[in-house]
Scaffold this motif. Structure first.
Motif, PDB file in Angstrom:
ATOM      1  N   ARG A 275      -6.833   3.100  -2.132  1.00 10.30           N
ATOM      2  CA  ARG A 275      -7.435   2.245  -1.104  1.00 10.30           C
ATOM      3  C   ARG A 275      -8.964   2.253  -1.252  1.00 10.30           C
ATOM      4  O   ARG A 275      -9.705   2.359  -0.289  1.00 10.30           O
ATOM      5  CB  ARG A 275      -7.024   2.730   0.294  1.00 10.30           C
TER       6      ARG A 275
ATOM      7  N   LEU B 160      -6.864   8.326   4.481  1.00  9.15           N
ATOM      8  CA  LEU B 160      -6.857   7.126   3.652  1.00  9.15           C
ATOM      9  C   LEU B 160      -6.816   7.541   2.188  1.00  9.15           C
ATOM     10  O   LEU B 160      -7.662   8.323   1.752  1.00  9.15           O
ATOM     11  CB  LEU B 160      -8.117   6.304   3.921  1.00  9.15           C
TER      12      LEU B 160
ATOM     13  N   TRP C  96      -4.851   2.868  11.775  1.00 11.67           N
ATOM     14  CA  TRP C  96      -4.412   2.395  10.458  1.00 11.67           C
ATOM     15  C   TRP C  96      -4.892   0.978  10.226  1.00 11.67           C
ATOM     16  O   TRP C  96      -5.152   0.230  11.174  1.00 11.67           O
ATOM     17  CB  TRP C  96      -2.904   2.516  10.283  1.00 11.67           C
TER      18      TRP C  96
ATOM     19  N   ASP D 106       0.803  -1.229   0.000  1.00 14.20           N
ATOM     20  CA  ASP D 106       0.000   0.000   0.000  1.00 14.20           C
ATOM     21  C   ASP D 106       0.837   1.282   0.000  1.00 14.20           C
ATOM     22  O   ASP D 106       0.278   2.373   0.078  1.00 14.20           O
ATOM     23  CB  ASP D 106      -0.914   0.019   1.233  1.00 14.20           C
TER      24      ASP D 106
ATOM     25  N   THR E  63     -10.991  -0.425   0.884  1.00 13.32           N
ATOM     26  CA  THR E  63     -11.066  -0.066   2.302  1.00 13.32           C
ATOM     27  C   THR E  63     -12.036   1.090   2.515  1.00 13.32           C
ATOM     28  O   THR E  63     -12.817   1.095   3.480  1.00 13.32           O
ATOM     29  CB  THR E  63      -9.674   0.310   2.830  1.00 13.32           C
ATOM     30  N   ARG E  64     -12.015   2.052   1.623  1.00 14.34           N
ATOM     31  CA  ARG E  64     -12.956   3.178   1.710  1.00 14.34           C
ATOM     32  C   ARG E  64     -14.397   2.678   1.673  1.00 14.34           C
ATOM     33  O   ARG E  64     -15.242   3.095   2.486  1.00 14.34           O
ATOM     34  CB  ARG E  64     -12.710   4.134   0.545  1.00 14.34           C
TER      35      ARG E  64
ATOM     36  N   HIS F 248      -4.614  -2.291   7.019  1.00 15.02           N
ATOM     37  CA  HIS F 248      -4.121  -2.770   5.717  1.00 15.02           C
ATOM     38  C   HIS F 248      -4.646  -4.179   5.486  1.00 15.02           C
ATOM     39  O   HIS F 248      -4.652  -5.009   6.410  1.00 15.02           O
ATOM     40  CB  HIS F 248      -2.597  -2.739   5.669  1.00 15.02           C
TER      41      HIS F 248
ATOM     42  N   PHE G  46      -8.500   7.186  10.537  1.00 17.52           N
ATOM     43  CA  PHE G  46      -7.469   7.792   9.686  1.00 17.52           C
ATOM     44  C   PHE G  46      -7.364   9.306   9.886  1.00 17.52           C
ATOM     45  O   PHE G  46      -7.153  10.059   8.945  1.00 17.52           O
ATOM     46  CB  PHE G  46      -7.735   7.466   8.201  1.00 17.52           C
TER      47      PHE G  46
END
Length: 291
Positions: free
Chosen positions: A141, A136, A94, A31, A144-145, A96, A123
């Motif tokens: 990403r 973010l 955070w 990332d 994840t969003r 990942h 974030f």
């Protein structure tokens, strides 16, 4: 405590252990954004306990890092959360997950245990894994969003992350620029004065892994329209190049706290200096669940 997600053939959530270091570093490397330093074991060690050279130093609540382990071994995801009992809601610091939606969902659900049905931010602080990056990355990403939004988080802050390769040719420069060293963080401060008044100033951080950071370039409201911003940026990029930088990065907040900063004018100035947008950085909040 180990949390089983349905049985031995399913992934498991458990606290981060030192043996997880290599697997988590692989997740972080996948990332990493251009211009950001490669994550070291020291950076990871700081991040999992909430230490940082920037704004994580003020955390008062517990910091917990959790990994999601694959059934056959290996780390599929990691999330770090912290409580802030005297300063507001708990934080998802955070996360990942190799941009896998189900992994992101499991990690976010784990994070929400910090707040039960109450509010939570995500974030919103820089951690030791990056160079002062807050938010973010919206495009890098995307999964994840979407997982955050599916869990009830909404985005409320936006910052542009810009980058340029050095040197940049053809920029104007200002004469008579005063320059001083700074120590926290190590870097340079540039200033333009006229008749005792500060017209423009810039703050730079020394290069790390070949990338210099421009913390700010500001022009006083009474001195705008004279090209001082672009000229001082030309000086600043030359200084970073002389310090060994091969690229420069900048975080441009769309709603700066400093009223003297004009983000629209700043964006035009950076665009004229070969900066391009790497991504936009989003911060999130999840409000109290309705009764």
């Amino acid at each position: 405590m180990t949390i089983l997600l349905g049985g031995a053939e399913f992934p498991q959530l458990r606290p981060f252990e030192s043996a997880d270091e290599a697997g988590v570093l692989e997740l972080l490397a996948a990332d990493r954004l251009p211009g950001q330093p490669a994550c070291s074991t020291r950076m990871l060690a700081d991040a999992v306990v909430g230490r940082s050279a920037t704004d994580l130093a003020g955390l008062e609540g517990p910091v917990v890092t959790t990994v999601l382990c694959a059934p056959g071994g290996g780390i599929e995801g990691v999330v770090c959360c912290a409580g802030r009992p005297s300063d507001g809601p708990p934080l998802l610091l955070w996360l990942h997950c190799r941009e896998d939606f189900s992994t992101a969902q499991a990690l976010i659900a784990q994070a929400l245990q910090f707040c039960a049905a109450g509010p939570m931010h995500a974030f919103t602080l820089a951690c030791a894994l990056t160079r002062g990056l807050v938010g973010l990355p919206e495009r890098h990403r995307r999964v994840t969003r979407e997982a955050l939004r599916a869990a009830g988080f909404t985005s409320w802050g936006r910052c542009r992350y810009l980058r340029a390769e050095l040197p940049v040719a053809g920029l104007p420069h200002l004469a008579g620029v005063q320059m001083n060293d700074t120590t926290a963080p190590p870097g340079k401060h540039l200033e333009v004065r006229r008749r005792g008044r500060v017209l423009a100033q810039a703050a730079l951080e020394r290069p790390i892994d070949g990338a210099g950071l421009i913390r700010s370039v500001t022009v006083a409201p009474y001195a705008r329209g004279e090209g001082l911003g672009l000229g001082l940026l030309g000086n600043a990029l030359d200084v970073l190049t002389s310090l060994g930088a091969r690229e420069a990065i900048v975080y441009l907040d769309e709603l700066p706290a400093d009223l003297e900063r004009d983000p629209i004018a700043a964006l035009r100035t950076y665009a004229a200096s070969d900066f391009t947008e790497v991504d936009q950085l989003l911060t999130f909040t999840r409000t109290l669940a309705p009764r």
